[in-house]
Scaffold this active site. Structure first.
Site, PDB file in Angstrom:
ATOM      1  N   LYS A 211      12.158   3.830  10.435  1.00 55.89           N
ATOM      2  CA  LYS A 211      12.457   3.986  11.859  1.00 55.89           C
ATOM      3  C   LYS A 211      13.824   4.625  12.044  1.00 55.89           C
ATOM      4  O   LYS A 211      13.994   5.568  12.811  1.00 55.89           O
ATOM      5  CB  LYS A 211      12.439   2.591  12.508  1.00 55.89           C
ATOM      6  CG  LYS A 211      12.647   2.584  14.003  1.00 55.89           C
ATOM      7  CD  LYS A 211      12.941   1.183  14.540  1.00 55.89           C
ATOM      8  CE  LYS A 211      11.889   0.163  14.136  1.00 55.89           C
ATOM      9  NZ  LYS A 211      12.072  -1.119  14.851  1.00 55.89           N
TER      10      LYS A 211
ATOM     11  N   LYS B 224      17.448  -6.029   7.954  1.00 59.28           N
ATOM     12  CA  LYS B 224      16.948  -7.033   8.913  1.00 59.28           C
ATOM     13  C   LYS B 224      17.503  -8.370   8.497  1.00 59.28           C
ATOM     14  O   LYS B 224      17.806  -8.597   7.325  1.00 59.28           O
ATOM     15  CB  LYS B 224      15.416  -7.087   8.890  1.00 59.28           C
ATOM     16  CG  LYS B 224      14.818  -7.743  10.117  1.00 59.28           C
ATOM     17  CD  LYS B 224      14.872  -6.801  11.292  1.00 59.28           C
ATOM     18  CE  LYS B 224      14.485  -7.442  12.590  1.00 59.28           C
ATOM     19  NZ  LYS B 224      14.271  -6.411  13.634  1.00 59.28           N
TER      20      LYS B 224
ATOM     21  N   ASP C  44      16.879  -9.168  18.118  1.00 61.13           N
ATOM     22  CA  ASP C  44      15.436  -9.055  17.900  1.00 61.13           C
ATOM     23  C   ASP C  44      14.855 -10.296  18.581  1.00 61.13           C
ATOM     24  O   ASP C  44      15.512 -10.872  19.458  1.00 61.13           O
ATOM     25  CB  ASP C  44      15.093  -8.990  16.394  1.00 61.13           C
ATOM     26  CG  ASP C  44      13.656  -8.548  16.126  1.00 61.13           C
ATOM     27  OD1 ASP C  44      13.379  -7.341  16.189  1.00 61.13           O
ATOM     28  OD2 ASP C  44      12.785  -9.412  15.886  1.00 61.13           O
TER      29      ASP C  44
HETATM   30  P1  NDP Z   1      12.206 -11.494  22.791  1.00 62.17           P
HETATM   31  O1  NDP Z   1      12.612 -12.701  22.079  1.00 62.17           O
HETATM   32  O2  NDP Z   1      13.038 -10.987  23.928  1.00 62.17           O
HETATM   33  O3  NDP Z   1      10.729 -11.653  23.350  1.00 62.17           O
HETATM   34  C1  NDP Z   1       9.659 -11.920  22.503  1.00 62.17           C
HETATM   35  C2  NDP Z   1       8.417 -12.063  23.339  1.00 62.17           C
HETATM   36  O4  NDP Z   1       7.294 -12.094  22.492  1.00 62.17           O
HETATM   37  C3  NDP Z   1       8.390 -13.352  24.130  1.00 62.17           C
HETATM   38  O5  NDP Z   1       7.697 -13.163  25.320  1.00 62.17           O
HETATM   39  C4  NDP Z   1       7.638 -14.281  23.186  1.00 62.17           C
HETATM   40  O6  NDP Z   1       7.004 -15.383  23.819  1.00 62.17           O
HETATM   41  C5  NDP Z   1       6.618 -13.334  22.633  1.00 62.17           C
HETATM   42  N1  NDP Z   1       6.189 -13.820  21.313  1.00 62.17           N
HETATM   43  C6  NDP Z   1       6.960 -14.051  20.250  1.00 62.17           C
HETATM   44  N2  NDP Z   1       6.235 -14.533  19.246  1.00 62.17           N
HETATM   45  C7  NDP Z   1       4.974 -14.571  19.716  1.00 62.17           C
HETATM   46  C8  NDP Z   1       3.750 -14.969  19.157  1.00 62.17           C
HETATM   47  N3  NDP Z   1       3.694 -15.465  17.912  1.00 62.17           N
HETATM   48  N4  NDP Z   1       2.633 -14.854  19.907  1.00 62.17           N
HETATM   49  C9  NDP Z   1       2.703 -14.382  21.179  1.00 62.17           C
HETATM   50  N5  NDP Z   1       3.838 -14.021  21.764  1.00 62.17           N
HETATM   51  C10 NDP Z   1       4.950 -14.109  21.047  1.00 62.17           C
HETATM   52  O7  NDP Z   1      12.058 -10.355  21.682  1.00 62.17           O
HETATM   53  P2  NDP Z   1      12.033  -8.770  21.851  1.00 62.17           P
HETATM   54  O8  NDP Z   1      11.407  -8.390  23.127  1.00 62.17           O
HETATM   55  O9  NDP Z   1      13.389  -8.279  21.532  1.00 62.17           O
HETATM   56  O10 NDP Z   1      11.104  -8.352  20.626  1.00 62.17           O
HETATM   57  C11 NDP Z   1       9.700  -8.194  20.766  1.00 62.17           C
HETATM   58  C12 NDP Z   1       9.179  -7.337  19.633  1.00 62.17           C
HETATM   59  O11 NDP Z   1       9.798  -6.051  19.674  1.00 62.17           O
HETATM   60  C13 NDP Z   1       9.443  -7.864  18.222  1.00 62.17           C
HETATM   61  O12 NDP Z   1       8.375  -7.481  17.386  1.00 62.17           O
HETATM   62  C14 NDP Z   1      10.692  -7.098  17.798  1.00 62.17           C
HETATM   63  O13 NDP Z   1      10.794  -7.020  16.401  1.00 62.17           O
HETATM   64  C15 NDP Z   1      10.409  -5.755  18.423  1.00 62.17           C
HETATM   65  N6  NDP Z   1      11.551  -4.889  18.659  1.00 62.17           N
HETATM   66  C16 NDP Z   1      12.635  -5.292  19.375  1.00 62.17           C
HETATM   67  C17 NDP Z   1      13.690  -4.432  19.605  1.00 62.17           C
HETATM   68  C18 NDP Z   1      14.846  -4.821  20.453  1.00 62.17           C
HETATM   69  O14 NDP Z   1      15.713  -3.957  20.674  1.00 62.17           O
HETATM   70  N7  NDP Z   1      14.934  -6.036  20.974  1.00 62.17           N
HETATM   71  C19 NDP Z   1      13.695  -3.076  19.047  1.00 62.17           C
HETATM   72  C20 NDP Z   1      12.482  -2.722  18.363  1.00 62.17           C
HETATM   73  C21 NDP Z   1      11.478  -3.606  18.168  1.00 62.17           C
HETATM   74  P3  NDP Z   1       7.614 -16.871  23.686  1.00 62.17           P
HETATM   75  O15 NDP Z   1       8.776 -16.867  24.630  1.00 62.17           O
HETATM   76  O16 NDP Z   1       6.505 -17.757  24.084  1.00 62.17           O
HETATM   77  O17 NDP Z   1       8.020 -17.055  22.262  1.00 62.17           O
HETATM   78  O1  2IT Z   2      13.437  -3.716  15.308  1.00 63.31           O
HETATM   79  C1  2IT Z   2      14.431  -3.119  15.779  1.00 63.31           C
HETATM   80  O2  2IT Z   2      14.544  -1.900  15.694  1.00 63.31           O
HETATM   81  C2  2IT Z   2      15.467  -3.921  16.447  1.00 63.31           C
HETATM   82  N1  2IT Z   2      15.290  -5.126  16.585  1.00 63.31           N
HETATM   83  C3  2IT Z   2      16.724  -3.269  16.935  1.00 63.31           C
HETATM   84  C4  2IT Z   2      17.700  -3.103  15.818  1.00 63.31           C
HETATM   85  C5  2IT Z   2      19.069  -2.626  16.210  1.00 63.31           C
HETATM   86  O3  2IT Z   2      19.897  -2.556  15.294  1.00 63.31           O
HETATM   87  O4  2IT Z   2      19.328  -2.323  17.379  1.00 63.31           O
END
Ligand code: NDP
Ligand code: 2IT
Length: 451
Positions: free
Chosen positions: A114, A126, A166
Site C-alpha cells: 500500500k 503495523k 487503526d
Molecule cells: P474504528 O475503530 O474507527 O472502527 C472500526 C469499525 O469496525 C467499528 O464500527 C467496529 O464496530 C467495526 N468492527 C470492528 N471489528 C469488527 C468485527 N469483528 N465485526 C464487525 N464490525 C467490526 O477503525 P477504522 O475505521 O479506523 O478501521 C476500519 C478498517 O479500516 C480496519 O480494517 C482498518 O485496518 C482499516 N483502515 C483504517 C485506516 C485509518 O486511517 N483509520 C486506514 C486504512 C485502513 P465495533 O465498534 O462494534 O467494534
Molecule cells: O491500514 C492503514 O493504512 C492505516 N491504519 C493507516 C496507517 C497510517 O500510518 O496512517
C-alpha cells in the site's frame, strides 16, 4: 503456477501454519504477480520474495496497567517493523481483543505494498495490542496508552518508525501516546506519530482521509467503466468507525444514498438515507452502539448479526458495497447475495475485508472490485503528508491536503489500471495493485543489495 512462486508459497505456509490471515495475504499477492516473476528470472537467486515475506523485525512486549478498581491487567503489545526499503517503517496501531501475530503480520505485509503504491517515501509496519478499549474509562485508556508507549518509544522515531491509528486507535489514543512519548524523550518530535489532533501538530483532513480517499478511488473506477458515478446510487457501508463515517460523508456529497451502516453487533437499514450527524453523535461523541440510531429514526430497521459469515448488511440490496470494518467480513455467502441483488461495485475501505473466494466470485460475475491496498491508501498517504508538514514546521489548509489526497488516489487508480492492462489482466485492479507495488519494491530491493 511458476515453480519459484510455488516453492515460496509452500515454504511460507509451512513456516507460518498457525497464522491463517498472514498466509491469506501472502497467497493473494503471490498468485497475482506471476507475470512479473516470469519476466525476472534473477529474482529467485536473489531470494527476493523470501526477503519481502520475512519481516525485518517483530517486537512483542508486556503491557501492564492498573484498571479503575486497582486491579493490575496485562496485555500483549506488538510492533512488526516489516520493511524500511522505501522509507521509515510506517503503519497504524490496532487495539482490539482479536489482535495476534497473524493479524499484525498480514496488516504489516499489506502495508508495504500500500505504502509503495502511495508514491511517497514510507516503508511498511503495523502494531497494536489485544487490549479492548470498549467499556474502558478515559483514565484507563490513558494509563494503558502510557504503559504501551513506555516500551514502544525505544523502537520508534520520525526517521525510524512512525505509528498511527487503526481499529480502536483514534485521536484520543494518539494524544495519550504522544504525550507519553514526549515526556520520556524530553523533546517535541512531531513526526514520530501521525493522526495527531490539529491542535498539537496533526494534519487537517487526516481524519477524513481514508474514507474520502476510498470514494475518490471508487469514483475513478466507476468513471473508467462506462462513465458511471455515485450519483443516485444506493450504497451500503459496513462499520461505523473512522473509515466508514468519512466514506459515507463523501459518498453522500457525491449524491449517493447510503442506506445501511453497521458495528460488530448489527446493522441499521434506513431506506430514507443514513442520518450521518446522528451516527457521528453516537459513535464519535457517545462511543455507543449503532442500535441507538433507532431512538431518532423509528422507521429505520436494526438487524442483529448472528452469523458473521452471513453479516446482515450484505443481505440488503445495493448498487455499491463498501466493507469498512475488519478482515474477512465479506464472505462468499455474502458475495453471492450481493451479486444476486445486482451489486455493480465493491470497494475495500477495511484491510482484507473480502475473503479470497468472495473476491474471485465477485470478479467472475463482473463486479468492479477495488482492493484495499489501493482503495484505502488515502489514510497512510495523508499521514505521510502530515510527516512532511511536521518536518517543515508548517500547516497546509484543509483544501490543500484534500487536493493532494485526491491526486494521489487518481494516480493510484491509474497505476492499478495500467499494470493490469500491461500484464494481461485488464480490469483486475487487485492484480494491478499488487503488480504495480511489487515492481516498485523489487526495483528498490535490487538496488540496495542483500539486506
Ligand atoms: P474504528 O475503530 O474507527 O472502527 C472500526 C469499525 O469496525 C467499528 O464500527 C467496529 O464496530 C467495526 N468492527 C470492528 N471489528 C469488527 C468485527 N469483528 N465485526 C464487525 N464490525 C467490526 O477503525 P477504522 O475505521 O479506523 O478501521 C476500519 C478498517 O479500516 C480496519 O480494517 C482498518 O485496518 C482499516 N483502515 C483504517 C485506516 C485509518 O486511517 N483509520 C486506514 C486504512 C485502513 P465495533 O465498534 O462494534 O467494534
Ligand atoms: O491500514 C492503514 O493504512 C492505516 N491504519 C493507516 C496507517 C497510517 O500510518 O496512517
Amino acid at each position: 503456477m511458476n515453480k519459484y512462486l510455488e516453492n515460496v508459497l509452500e515454504k511460507t505456509k509451512n513456516k507460518n501454519s498457525n497464522e491463517p490471515e498472514f498466509i491469506q495475504a501472502v497467497t493473494e499477492v503471490l498468485t497475482s504477480i506471476e507475470p512479473v516473476i516470469v519476466a525476472h528470472k534473477e529474482y529467485e537467486q536473489l531470494a527476493l520474495l523470501e526477503r519481502i515475506i520475512e519481516p525485518e523485525r517483530i517486537i512483542t512486549f508486556r503491557v501492564p496497567w492498573v484498571d479503575d478498581n486497582g486491579q493490575v491487567q496485562v496485555n500483549r503489545g506488538y510492533r512488526v517493523q516489516y520493511s524500511s526499503l522505501i522509507g521509515p517503517y510506517k503503519g497504524g496501531l490496532r487495539f482490539h481483543p482479536s489482535v495476534n501475530q497473524s493479524i499484525m503480520k498480514f496488516l504489516g505485509f499489506e502495508q508495504i505494498f500500500k505504502n509503495a503504491l502511495s508514491g511517497l517515501p514510507i516503508g511498511g509496519a503495523k502494531g497494536g495490542c489485544d487490549f479492548d478499549p470498549k467499556g474502558k474509562s478515559d483514565s484507563e485508556v490513558m494509563r494503558f496508552c502510557q504503559s504501551f508507549m513506555t516500551e514502544l518509544y525505544r523502537h520508534i522515531g520520525a526517521d525510524i518508525d512512525v505509528p498511527a491509528g487503526d481499529i480502536g486507535v483514534g485521536a484520543r489514543e494518539i494524544g495519550y501516546l504522544f504525550g507519553q512519548y514526549k515526556r520520556i524523550k524530553n523533546g517535541y518530535e512531531g513526526g514520530v506519530l501521525t493522526g495527531k489532533a490539529v491542535s498539537y501538530g496533526g494534519s487537517l483532513a487526516r481524519t477524513e482521509a481514508t474514507g474520502y480517499g476510498l470514494i475518490y478511488y471508487m469514483r475513478e473506477m466507476l468513471k473508467a467503466n462506462n462513465n458511471q458515478s455515485f450519483n443516485g446510487k444506493k450504497v451500503t457501508i459496513s462499520g461505523s468507525g473512522n473509515v466508514a463515517i468519512y466514506a459515507c460523508q463523501k459518498a453522500q456529497q457525491y449524491g449517493a444514498k447510503v442506506i445501511a451502516m453497521s458495528d460488530s453487533n448489527g446493522c441499521i437499514y434506513d431506506k430514507n438515507g443514513i442520518d450521518l450527524d446522528l451516527i457521528k453523535q453516537i459513535k464519535e461523541v457517545e462511543r455507543g452502539r449503532i442500535k441507538e440510531y433507532l431512538r431518532e429514526h423509528k422507521d429505520a430497521e436494526y438487524i442483529e448479526t448472528i452469523d458473521r459469515n452471513d453479516a446482515p448488511i450484505w443481505t440488503i440490496p445495493t448498487d455499491i458495497a463498501l466493507p469498512c470494518a475488519t478482515q474477512n467480513e465479506l464472505s462468499l455467502t455474502s458475495a453471492t447475495k450481493l451479486v444476486n441483488h445486482g451489486v455493480i461495485a465493491v470497494g475495500e475501505g477495511a484491510n482484507m475485508p473480502t475473503e479470497a473466494k468472495a473476491i474471485e466470485y465477485l470478479q467472475t460475475n463482473d463486479v468492479l472490485f477495488a482492493p484495499a491496498k489501493a482503495a484505502n491508501a488515502g489514510g497512510v498517504s495523508t499521514s505521510a503528508i502530515e510527516m512532511s508538514q511536521n518536518s517543515m514546521r508548517y500547516y497546509y489548509s484543509f483544501e490543500e491536503v484534500d487536493k493532494r489526497l485526491e491526486q494521489i488516489m487518481i494516480n493510484i487508480f491509474k497505476a492499478c489500471e495500467e499494470s493490469a492492462e500491461k500484464y494481461g489482466c485488464s480490469g483486475n485492479y487487485a492484480a494491478g495493485a499488487n503488480i504495480a507495488a511489487f515492481r516498485k519494491i523489487a526495483k528498490a530491493m535490487k538496488a540496495q543489495g542483500i539486506v
